[in-house]
Design a protein around this motif. Structure first.
Motif, PDB file in Angstrom:
ATOM      1  N   ALA A 269       1.016  -1.452   0.033  1.00  9.56           N
ATOM      2  CA  ALA A 269       0.071   0.108   0.123  1.00  9.56           C
ATOM      3  C   ALA A 269       0.727   1.366   0.003  1.00  9.56           C
ATOM      4  O   ALA A 269       0.608   2.168  -0.864  1.00  9.56           O
ATOM      5  CB  ALA A 269      -0.967  -0.107   1.125  1.00  9.56           C
ATOM      6  N   SER A 270       1.786   1.347   0.775  1.00  7.52           N
ATOM      7  CA  SER A 270       3.005   2.450   0.847  1.00  7.52           C
ATOM      8  C   SER A 270       3.485   2.625  -0.546  1.00  7.52           C
ATOM      9  O   SER A 270       3.535   3.659  -1.121  1.00  7.52           O
ATOM     10  CB  SER A 270       4.031   2.096   1.739  1.00  7.52           C
ATOM     11  N   LEU A 271       4.085   1.441  -1.232  1.00  5.77           N
ATOM     12  CA  LEU A 271       4.462   1.589  -2.504  1.00  5.77           C
ATOM     13  C   LEU A 271       3.421   1.960  -3.517  1.00  5.77           C
ATOM     14  O   LEU A 271       3.757   2.943  -4.515  1.00  5.77           O
ATOM     15  CB  LEU A 271       4.915   0.238  -3.067  1.00  5.77           C
ATOM     16  N   ALA A 272       2.087   1.787  -3.547  1.00  9.27           N
ATOM     17  CA  ALA A 272       1.126   2.235  -4.259  1.00  9.27           C
ATOM     18  C   ALA A 272       1.039   3.667  -4.232  1.00  9.27           C
ATOM     19  O   ALA A 272       0.987   4.363  -5.314  1.00  9.27           O
ATOM     20  CB  ALA A 272      -0.041   1.708  -4.152  1.00  9.27           C
ATOM     21  N   MET A 273       1.042   4.265  -3.007  1.00  9.85           N
ATOM     22  CA  MET A 273       0.788   5.727  -2.838  1.00  9.85           C
ATOM     23  C   MET A 273       2.199   6.560  -3.117  1.00  9.85           C
ATOM     24  O   MET A 273       2.225   7.565  -3.755  1.00  9.85           O
ATOM     25  CB  MET A 273       0.570   6.118  -1.116  1.00  9.85           C
ATOM     26  N   ALA A 274       3.396   5.711  -2.872  1.00  9.91           N
ATOM     27  CA  ALA A 274       4.692   6.524  -3.438  1.00  9.91           C
ATOM     28  C   ALA A 274       4.420   6.598  -4.836  1.00  9.91           C
ATOM     29  O   ALA A 274       4.973   7.476  -5.592  1.00  9.91           O
ATOM     30  CB  ALA A 274       5.882   5.549  -2.857  1.00  9.91           C
ATOM     31  N   TYR A 275       4.208   5.582  -5.811  1.00 13.39           N
ATOM     32  CA  TYR A 275       4.094   5.666  -7.116  1.00 13.39           C
ATOM     33  C   TYR A 275       3.205   6.514  -7.605  1.00 13.39           C
ATOM     34  O   TYR A 275       3.396   7.558  -8.419  1.00 13.39           O
ATOM     35  CB  TYR A 275       3.750   4.202  -7.780  1.00 13.39           C
ATOM     36  N   THR A 276       1.906   6.732  -6.831  1.00 11.59           N
ATOM     37  CA  THR A 276       0.918   7.748  -7.201  1.00 11.59           C
ATOM     38  C   THR A 276       1.359   9.156  -7.016  1.00 11.59           C
ATOM     39  O   THR A 276       1.140  10.024  -7.926  1.00 11.59           O
ATOM     40  CB  THR A 276      -0.403   7.626  -6.364  1.00 11.59           C
ATOM     41  N   ALA A 277       2.130   9.311  -5.993  1.00 13.09           N
ATOM     42  CA  ALA A 277       2.811  10.726  -5.809  1.00 13.09           C
ATOM     43  C   ALA A 277       3.634  11.052  -6.873  1.00 13.09           C
ATOM     44  O   ALA A 277       3.486  12.094  -7.425  1.00 13.09           O
ATOM     45  CB  ALA A 277       3.454  10.826  -4.459  1.00 13.09           C
ATOM     46  N   GLY A 278       4.333   9.994  -7.507  1.00 15.00           N
ATOM     47  CA  GLY A 278       5.419  10.319  -8.735  1.00 15.00           C
ATOM     48  C   GLY A 278       4.576  10.440  -9.931  1.00 15.00           C
ATOM     49  O   GLY A 278       5.011  11.512 -10.676  1.00 15.00           O
ATOM     50  N   MET A 279       3.396  10.116  -9.960  1.00 18.39           N
ATOM     51  CA  MET A 279       2.551  10.204 -11.313  1.00 18.39           C
ATOM     52  C   MET A 279       2.039  11.503 -11.054  1.00 18.39           C
ATOM     53  O   MET A 279       1.686  12.147 -12.453  1.00 18.39           O
ATOM     54  CB  MET A 279       1.682   8.962 -11.493  1.00 18.39           C
ATOM     55  N   GLN A 280       1.454  11.811  -9.927  1.00 21.83           N
ATOM     56  CA  GLN A 280       0.882  13.200 -10.011  1.00 21.83           C
ATOM     57  C   GLN A 280       1.928  14.218 -10.204  1.00 21.83           C
ATOM     58  O   GLN A 280       1.393  15.321 -10.891  1.00 21.83           O
ATOM     59  CB  GLN A 280       0.234  13.352  -8.345  1.00 21.83           C
ATOM     60  N   HIS A 281       3.030  14.207  -9.778  1.00 23.15           N
ATOM     61  CA  HIS A 281       4.120  15.068  -9.960  1.00 23.15           C
ATOM     62  C   HIS A 281       4.556  15.233 -11.477  1.00 23.15           C
ATOM     63  O   HIS A 281       4.388  16.235 -12.078  1.00 23.15           O
ATOM     64  CB  HIS A 281       5.419  14.606  -9.347  1.00 23.15           C
ATOM     65  N   MET A 282       4.414  14.156 -12.155  1.00 18.07           N
ATOM     66  CA  MET A 282       4.472  13.799 -13.766  1.00 18.07           C
ATOM     67  C   MET A 282       3.253  14.722 -14.315  1.00 18.07           C
ATOM     68  O   MET A 282       3.691  15.406 -15.369  1.00 18.07           O
ATOM     69  CB  MET A 282       4.715  12.260 -14.332  1.00 18.07           C
ATOM     70  N   ILE A 283       2.169  14.760 -13.943  1.00 14.60           N
ATOM     71  CA  ILE A 283       1.075  15.372 -14.656  1.00 14.60           C
ATOM     72  C   ILE A 283       1.196  16.758 -14.584  1.00 14.60           C
ATOM     73  O   ILE A 283       0.876  17.421 -15.480  1.00 14.60           O
ATOM     74  CB  ILE A 283      -0.335  14.654 -13.996  1.00 14.60           C
ATOM     75  N   TYR A 284       1.679  17.057 -13.287  1.00 16.36           N
ATOM     76  CA  TYR A 284       1.783  18.513 -13.015  1.00 16.36           C
ATOM     77  C   TYR A 284       2.815  19.208 -13.925  1.00 16.36           C
ATOM     78  O   TYR A 284       2.901  20.541 -14.089  1.00 16.36           O
ATOM     79  CB  TYR A 284       2.038  18.870 -11.513  1.00 16.36           C
ATOM     80  N   THR A 285       3.845  18.411 -14.366  1.00 16.33           N
ATOM     81  CA  THR A 285       4.787  18.978 -15.162  1.00 16.33           C
ATOM     82  C   THR A 285       4.504  18.864 -16.710  1.00 16.33           C
ATOM     83  O   THR A 285       5.259  19.577 -17.717  1.00 16.33           O
ATOM     84  CB  THR A 285       6.261  18.112 -15.046  1.00 16.33           C
ATOM     85  N   ARG A 286       3.444  18.654 -17.059  1.00 15.82           N
ATOM     86  CA  ARG A 286       2.810  18.487 -18.518  1.00 15.82           C
ATOM     87  C   ARG A 286       1.958  19.577 -19.009  1.00 15.82           C
ATOM     88  O   ARG A 286       1.118  19.884 -18.031  1.00 15.82           O
ATOM     89  CB  ARG A 286       2.335  17.213 -18.817  1.00 15.82           C
ATOM     90  N   PRO A 287       2.169  20.118 -20.082  1.00 10.43           N
ATOM     91  CA  PRO A 287       1.374  21.099 -20.583  1.00 10.43           C
ATOM     92  C   PRO A 287      -0.230  20.620 -21.002  1.00 10.43           C
ATOM     93  O   PRO A 287      -0.247  19.402 -21.108  1.00 10.43           O
ATOM     94  CB  PRO A 287       1.828  21.577 -21.967  1.00 10.43           C
ATOM     95  N   PRO A 288      -1.387  21.372 -21.235  1.00  7.55           N
ATOM     96  CA  PRO A 288      -1.463  22.747 -21.116  1.00  7.55           C
ATOM     97  C   PRO A 288      -1.620  23.575 -19.921  1.00  7.55           C
ATOM     98  O   PRO A 288      -1.469  24.563 -19.744  1.00  7.55           O
ATOM     99  CB  PRO A 288      -2.086  23.066 -22.178  1.00  7.55           C
ATOM    100  N   TYR A 289      -2.122  22.525 -19.001  1.00  8.10           N
ATOM    101  CA  TYR A 289      -2.458  23.164 -17.618  1.00  8.10           C
ATOM    102  C   TYR A 289      -1.685  22.822 -16.481  1.00  8.10           C
ATOM    103  O   TYR A 289      -1.723  23.590 -15.519  1.00  8.10           O
ATOM    104  CB  TYR A 289      -3.953  22.618 -17.495  1.00  8.10           C
TER     105      TYR A 289
END
Length: 559
Positions: free
Chosen positions: A399-419
């Protein structure tokens, strides 16, 4: 024989699959022979089928909730992102969290009603009818005319309360009922057709039974594959109508299969006994001194025996183990609200954003049989039986690994355009939704270890009079997890989501370490304690309190 004793109490039983001559395993057998599971009774499969219908309904209707609440009504169908109430992500997350809280709060009431008044079977039937009323309200209030006239939101809230009440009465009783279908409590030695001698143990059987029960749950939860597609192409009224129609055969199965089930009659509430024992334990400074065999003659007469006190101690130990689960349920709940909203900010093509959560049950449907038939038996062959505390620890880590991966993916979304770091409410960033898939897979693997084992542990550690109640206390930990979810609603917004996931991951990892440090030793003591308690309970009293046999308890004769 156990079956004969059960018949004396007026209970239906399955045909025994025990050999003509029971050979109890010796200490040498336990060292050299492997453990295997016994045959699962037919009645257990029927209850699993009932649970399939109920879970199909529950996940089928709750899957679209986030979109239903968050998004505004689309101009037409098919819709890119369907919606109805247009209340926004925070309101949607708060309401779905409340629903989760309510669904896991009401099992306590269902357990009390079952234990004191109706028994598990009748309680399930009564609460199923209540459940159906809520489904009808939800479906009727989601038709286009109701949405246009403002009746959808109040109808939705009323339906949530009624459905949560109905599912609570079912949840606390169906898993103990399925476990009670297996009636053999002693391990024995069996010779297989290939000549191998094995130990058929209740522990391995319950592990297999709860794995199958959880497999049935997740087969049912695959309903959320169909309802998002219907929601996207037709509308929410049709998406809610399908689960409602599937629930009706579940009620029919409950009624038609009545004669098949092993039914334990209500044994009366034990709340007053537990309260009295605890008061006496505080007075005397020890739970051990509450045993009738340890009391002085001047003490008042009591309504319990020594076995009840021993079982109460085991119950407290189980409840201490449950105290670690709320943080796990906080991790688990992310996939039904915030992860759904996350997928809505990525490129999904023609696939509905809320269909992604079905990766979780798909993973479980595939992995549970693999674990049950290959991994767990293989580990037992190698001398690593994976006792409950070890499995729960593994679940927490995943469960901890799942949330760690999700945090990484959310950061990746935030680095992408256009928003970039404010996509919610604006549109989709340039990233495929496929990157979110491992989050659901990791959470599913954690369920196999943590959630399934929690159900098994709750049933095994509960006294006979308190099985529904202890099961409901385990489910109540999900309710506490929902309260933690409420506390995080204020940070469930862009651009804070990545830090929320990272914080949950770190907390869960620390929790896993502390859990094993505190409870890992239980794996060594539980097996011996189970054997001791089983021998103490080899006394059977028929209706009316007639003595069947005597046994030795703390050096004194007891009945």
């Amino acid at each position: 024989m156990e079956d004969e004793k059960l018949k004396e109490n007026g209970m239906a039983v399955q045909v025994s699959d025990l050999p003509d001559q029971i050979i109890e395993p010796t200490a040498e057998d336990w060292k050299n022979l492997r453990e295997v599971a016994d045959k699962i009774p037919t009645s257990a499969f029927l209850i699993i089928l009932i649970e399939f219908c109920e879970r199909f309904t529950f996940y089928g209707l709750s899957g679209p909730f986030q979109n239903y609440i968050q998004q505004p009504p689309p101009p037409s169908y098919p819709a890119a992102v369907p919606g109805a109430l247009g209340k926004g992500q925070q309101t949607a997350t708060a309401l779905t969290t409340f629903f989760n809280f309510w669904c896991y709060c009401t099992p306590i009431l269902g357990a009390i009603i079952a234990d004191k008044y109706l028994g598990k079977y009748k309680t399930i039937l009564v609460f199923a009818c209540i459940y159906l009323v809520g489904l009808l309200i939800l479906t009727c209030s989601s038709v286009p005319a109701a949405i246009e006239n403002g009746a959808a939101f109040p109808g939705f809230v009323v339906a949530l309360i009624i459905i949560g009440f109905g599912t609570g009465g079912i949840k606390s009783n169906v898993s103990p009922l399925v476990a009670e279908q297996y009636q053999h409590s002693k391990p024995y030695v069996r010779t297989l057709k290939n000549g191998d001698r094995v130990i058929v143990s209740p522990q391995a059987t319950y592990q297999k039974l709860f794995n199958m029960f959880y497999w049935g749950i997740n087969c049912g939860s695959l309903a959320a594959v169909s309802t998002p597609i219907i929601e996207k192409n037709v509308g929410f009224w049709a998406a809610f109508l399908l689960p409602t129609c599937v629930f009706i055969p579940g009620i029919v199965l409950v009624i038609v299969g009545k004669g098949w089930y092993v039914q334990t009659p209500p044994r009366g509430s034990v709340f007053f006994e537990v309260a009295t024992v605890m008061r006496m334990a505080i007075k005397h400074g020890s739970l051990e001194k509450c045993k009738p065999s340890m009391m002085q003659e001047k003490d008042e007469k009591v309504s319990w025996d020594d076995v009840f006190v021993d079982e109460l101690r085991r119950t407290f130990r189980a409840c201490v183990v449950f105290c670690w689960f709320p943080l796990y349920w906080l991790c688990y709940s992310q996939m039904t609200n915030n992860l759904v909203s996350m997928v809505a900010t990525t490129q999904t093509g023609a696939v509905p954003n809320d269909i992604m959560q079905n990766i979780n049950p798909m993973t479980l449907v595939i992995c549970i049989p693999v674990m049950d038939r290959l991994i767990y038996p293989g580990l037992r062959r190698l001398g690593f039986p994976m006792r409950p505390m070890s499995r729960i620890t593994c679940g927490f880590v995943f469960a901890s690994l799942a949330m760690a991966y999700t945090a990484g993916m959310q950061h990746m979304i935030y680095t992408r355009p256009p928003y970039y770091d404010h996509p919610t409410g604006h549109g989709k960033n340039d990233l495929t939704a496929a990157v979110v898939v491992p989050s659901y897979v990791l959470i599913a693997i954690s369920e196999i270890f943590a959630s399934v084992t929690g159900l098994e542990y709750a049933f095994k550690k509960a006294p006979e009079k308190m099985k529904s109640l202890v099961m409901s206390l385990f489910l109540f930990t999900n309710c506490i997890g929902a309260i933690l979810g409420f506390a995080l609603v204020s940070v469930a917004v862009d651009p804070k989501l990545q830090w929320m996931y990272a914080g949950i991951s770190a907390s869960m990892f620390v929790c896993a370490i502390l859990f094993y440090v505190c409870h890992g030793k239980n794996d060594d003591t539980d097996v011996a304690e189970d054997n001791i308690m089983r021998d103490k309970k080899d006394v059977c009293v028929a209706g009316g309190g007639e003595v069947i046999e005597e046994y030795e308890l703390n050096g004194k004769s007891a009945v």
